[in-house]
Design an enzyme around this catalytic site. Structure first.
Site, PDB file in Angstrom:
ATOM      1  N   HIS A 158       1.176  -1.463   0.109  1.00 38.21           N
ATOM      2  CA  HIS A 158       0.289   0.107  -0.294  1.00 38.21           C
ATOM      3  C   HIS A 158       0.841   1.386  -0.029  1.00 38.21           C
ATOM      4  O   HIS A 158       0.477   2.257  -0.753  1.00 38.21           O
ATOM      5  CB  HIS A 158      -1.189   0.269   1.504  1.00 38.21           C
ATOM      6  N   GLU A 177       0.399  -2.883 -28.850  1.00 37.00           N
ATOM      7  CA  GLU A 177       0.680  -2.383 -27.700  1.00 37.00           C
ATOM      8  C   GLU A 177       1.405  -4.834 -27.417  1.00 37.00           C
ATOM      9  O   GLU A 177       2.108  -5.365 -26.725  1.00 37.00           O
ATOM     10  CB  GLU A 177       0.996  -2.954 -26.116  1.00 37.00           C
ATOM     11  N   ASP A 227       4.913  -1.723 -23.414  1.00 38.92           N
ATOM     12  CA  ASP A 227       4.601  -3.228 -23.613  1.00 38.92           C
ATOM     13  C   ASP A 227       5.037  -4.262 -25.034  1.00 38.92           C
ATOM     14  O   ASP A 227       5.659  -5.106 -25.049  1.00 38.92           O
ATOM     15  CB  ASP A 227       3.278  -3.650 -23.047  1.00 38.92           C
ATOM     16  N   CYS A 252       2.313   5.921 -26.760  1.00 39.42           N
ATOM     17  CA  CYS A 252       2.325   6.457 -25.404  1.00 39.42           C
ATOM     18  C   CYS A 252       2.702   6.250 -24.246  1.00 39.42           C
ATOM     19  O   CYS A 252       2.833   6.616 -23.098  1.00 39.42           O
ATOM     20  CB  CYS A 252       0.776   6.239 -24.845  1.00 39.42           C
TER      21      CYS A 252
END
Lengths: 571, 86
Positions: free
Chosen positions: A193, A432, A456, A503
């Site tokens: 977290h 990707e 990716d 991107c």
């Protein structure tokens, strides 16, 4: 210069001065001064008192942060842990049975639960051991006579890079993003977290650096590349120059150089857009001169809830976004979760290889209801702004067709709902996967635009996991195969009249702007801080140079040659 | 006492946030609620116990609800699991 390779947790490039975090270690603190045991009843009361104080402190923190804060769900869980009746029962039993002090009893109980969770196979539950330790420290703070020193937190100077063994979620929540430039830790679990919050706060963060961090001292000058997981201790001028413009120190200057206007190369307008993860990024984005959002990740919207947000909630968020964007294009990627980024309330089974697994559109196709809800919310919000829908992880024609069919179903269902909506929202795909790249001409017939997800695409094409230190050097955007692949995608898209944006992090690499222009890339989408630099690069590229550079690059047969050639022509 | 049985549909069971939501839901009612999974039964008031049960997809969870407002509590649980399992 020393380069330490860790694991990039939150992207971004920053420079700053090291500060060794001497706050409490994440391990369960305590022991130290063992207090005299009074009576068991008194010890139980002391424990209850400590819990009440810890609860009050946590509630104060939650009030300060406000209900919209991304850490709220995590803090809610901590609040339940603090008040866990089983915990109070166990501590009380231990105190009574063994005549222990409240502190000793609590430490034993805490140890038990920490070990129990750490031993769990499920990586998600294993990571909860950190939450239990964090909860424990909150209570121990009030069980020990001397409270933890807090002056350290107040005395950080702007541009501080925190160096720590490990951090608790509470530590990160309290960090002031105005002064803390970055975080580097020895160890940590990427589902912790603490790191989720660091990412949400946009603090470049690197973990897994191990004992190599021991060589760093307070005030050492350093630079982090959070995306690549690289720590540069006393970076050389060359390294700084390579990253110039990304660092905060040089940022202001670059913004001045490039006003927030559209830039062109050879007379062609090249929109430079932003990648965004949530509403709070927006003011920042426009300040850096973005001409739209080229990639809006919607995972955060889903991660900040304890259930799937419904159509109204999503509509409200997207329409707010549209109003703030003042007519600039907004490319919204449909929910892209997977084994490496699961939702807390929609856990996915652990996979041996999540990157080749159940993620993105593959999950959407199993849960059409979720996809419908999101698409309907986007179509309704598109009345207020220029939205485009972007589909993640497309590898086959069927996936694109399925999604387009879902969009028509959403339109039909909205027609009978009475809501205002926009039916002509473009639907594009992330390229990707190598599979999609190889059928780009076919996909181009049915998609409205392409967005190159190079992170990716590169790792799939070169079969190299960026997170695996043994092979990460093979993950290389300069590899000639990557250039051939991207060229082929852009050529096929252009032949079908489609526009292509990029991107992935490659788009922000200052060395490749020129050859990307040579390929005819139509738009860049970057982290906001990278926008001024890349705009600058685009604008100052003289006519004709990009095509020449690309032609030379395509003749080269290995990555190192490509990289040194680009370095040579850039300097 | 009302008994409710649910088959957990979430691919990887109940984690921290759903558990928090469940505890808070049950707190709103006066009834005592227990979850039984196999041989183990825990009260639905403890995060540590609920997570410790490791409820996973496909698990059959039996809820025992006892108290003056047990039918309202049972209804609320029904709704909760319908949403969770959608």
């Amino acid at each position: 210069m020393v380069i330490i390779q860790g694991i990039g947790i939150a992207p971004g490039v920053v420079t700053g001065k090291a500060r060794i975090w001497k706050g409490k270690p994440l391990g369960v603190v305590g022991s130290g001064a063992v207090q005299a045991v009074t009576t068991p009843e008194e010890e139980v009361r002391r424990f209850d008192g400590a819990v009440s104080q810890a609860v009050l402190e946590l509630k104060d923190l939650m009030t300060i942060l406000g209900p919209e804060d991304l850490s709220m769900d995590i803090l809610d869980t901590h609040l339940e842990l603090l008040q866990d009746p089983q915990l109070a029962q166990d501590v009380s039993d231990k105190i009574q049975a063994y005549n222990l002090s409240a502190q000793e009893a609590f430490l034993e109980v805490l140890q038990h639960y920490v070990l129990l969770f750490e031993a769990m196979e499920d990586p998600y539950l294993k990571a909860r051991a950190d939450d239990i330790k964090d909860m424990g420290n909150r209570i121990l703070k009030y069980l020990q006579q001397a409270p933890f020193p807090t002056q350290e937190e107040a005395s950080f100077q702007a541009g501080t890079i925190l160096i720590a063994e490990d951090l608790s979620p509470t530590d990160v929540i309290k960090l002031d993003t105005k002064v803390i430039a970055g975080i580097v830790t020895q160890k940590g679990n990427s589902t912790s977290h603490a790191f989720i919050i660091a990412r949400a706060k946009g603090i470049p963060t690197i973990t897994g650096c191990g004992s190599e961090l021991d060589q760093i001292s307070d005030s050492d000058f350093m630079m982090l590349d959070g995306g690549e997981g690289k720590v540069f201790l006393y970076p050389t001028k060359d390294t700084l120059d390579l990253y110039a413009g990304n660092g905060q120190a040089t940022q202001a200057k670059v913004i001045q150089l490039t006003p927030t206007v559209a830039v062109s190369n050879n007379g062609k307008q090249i929109p430079v857009m932003a990648n965004a993860s949530g509403l709070e990024d927006l003011d920042r984005i426009w300040a850096y001169g973005a001409e739209g959002i080229g990639l809006l990740r919607t995972e955060w919207l889903f991660m900040s809830k304890d259930r799937f947000p419904n159509e109204e909630e999503q509509f409200e968020l997207y329409s707010n976004l549209a109003l703030k964007s003042k007519g600039k294009p907004l490319t919204i990627r449909t929910l892209d979760i997977g084994g490496d980024k699961p939702l807390p309330y929609f856990p996915l089974p652990p996979e041996t290889n999540p990157f080749l697994g159940y993620r993105g559109i593959r999950i959407s196709m199993d849960y059409p209801g979720l996809f419908q809800t999101q698409v309907k919310a986007i179509l309704r919000a598109a009345v207020f702004g220029q939205f485009r829908i972007l589909l993640p992880m497309i590898a086959t024609m069927e996936e694109l067709r399925w999604a387009r069919k879902q969009v028509s179903i959403a339109i039909t269902s909205l027609q009978s709902s009475g809501h205002a909506f926009e039916s002509s929202v473009p639907v594009g795909i992330m390229i990707e996967t190598p599979g999609a790249a190889l059928i780009a001409d076919l996909l181009a017939r049915e998609a409205d635009f392409f967005s190159l997800g190079t992170n990716d695409l590169i790792q799939y094409t070169l079969a190299a996991d960026r997170m695996n230190e043994k092979v990460r050097q093979l993950y290389d955007p300069f590899h000639p195969g990557i250039w051939r692949l991207i060229k082929s995608i852009i050529d096929q898209a252009h032949a079908a009249g489609l526009k292509v944006s990029m991107c992935g992090e490659m788009a922000a690499h200052p060395l490749v702007t020129i050859p990307l222009l040579g390929l005819g890339l139509d738009a860049f989408s970057l982290n906001p801080t990278d926008i001024p630099l890349i705009k600058n690069n685009i604008q100052k590229t003289p006519p004709g140079l990009a095509e020449k550079v690309l032609a030379n690059l395509l003749k080269m047969d290995h990555a190192k040659a490509v990289q040194s050639y680009l370095k040579e022509i850039t300097t | 006492m009302i008994t409710k049985v649910y088959t957990l549909q979430l691919p990887d069971g109940i984690h921290a946030r759903p558990a928090t939501a469940l505890i808070r839901l049950v707190k709103q009612y006066k009834s005592e609620v227990r979850i039984q999974k196999g041989e183990r039964t825990v009260l639905v008031n403890s995060m540590l116990n609920i997570l410790g049960l490791m409820p996973r997809k496909g698990d059959i969870l039996k809820f025992n609800i006892v108290g003056e407002d047990e039918s309202e509590t049972a209804e609320a649980l029904d709704e909760f699991f319908t949403q969770m399992n959608h």
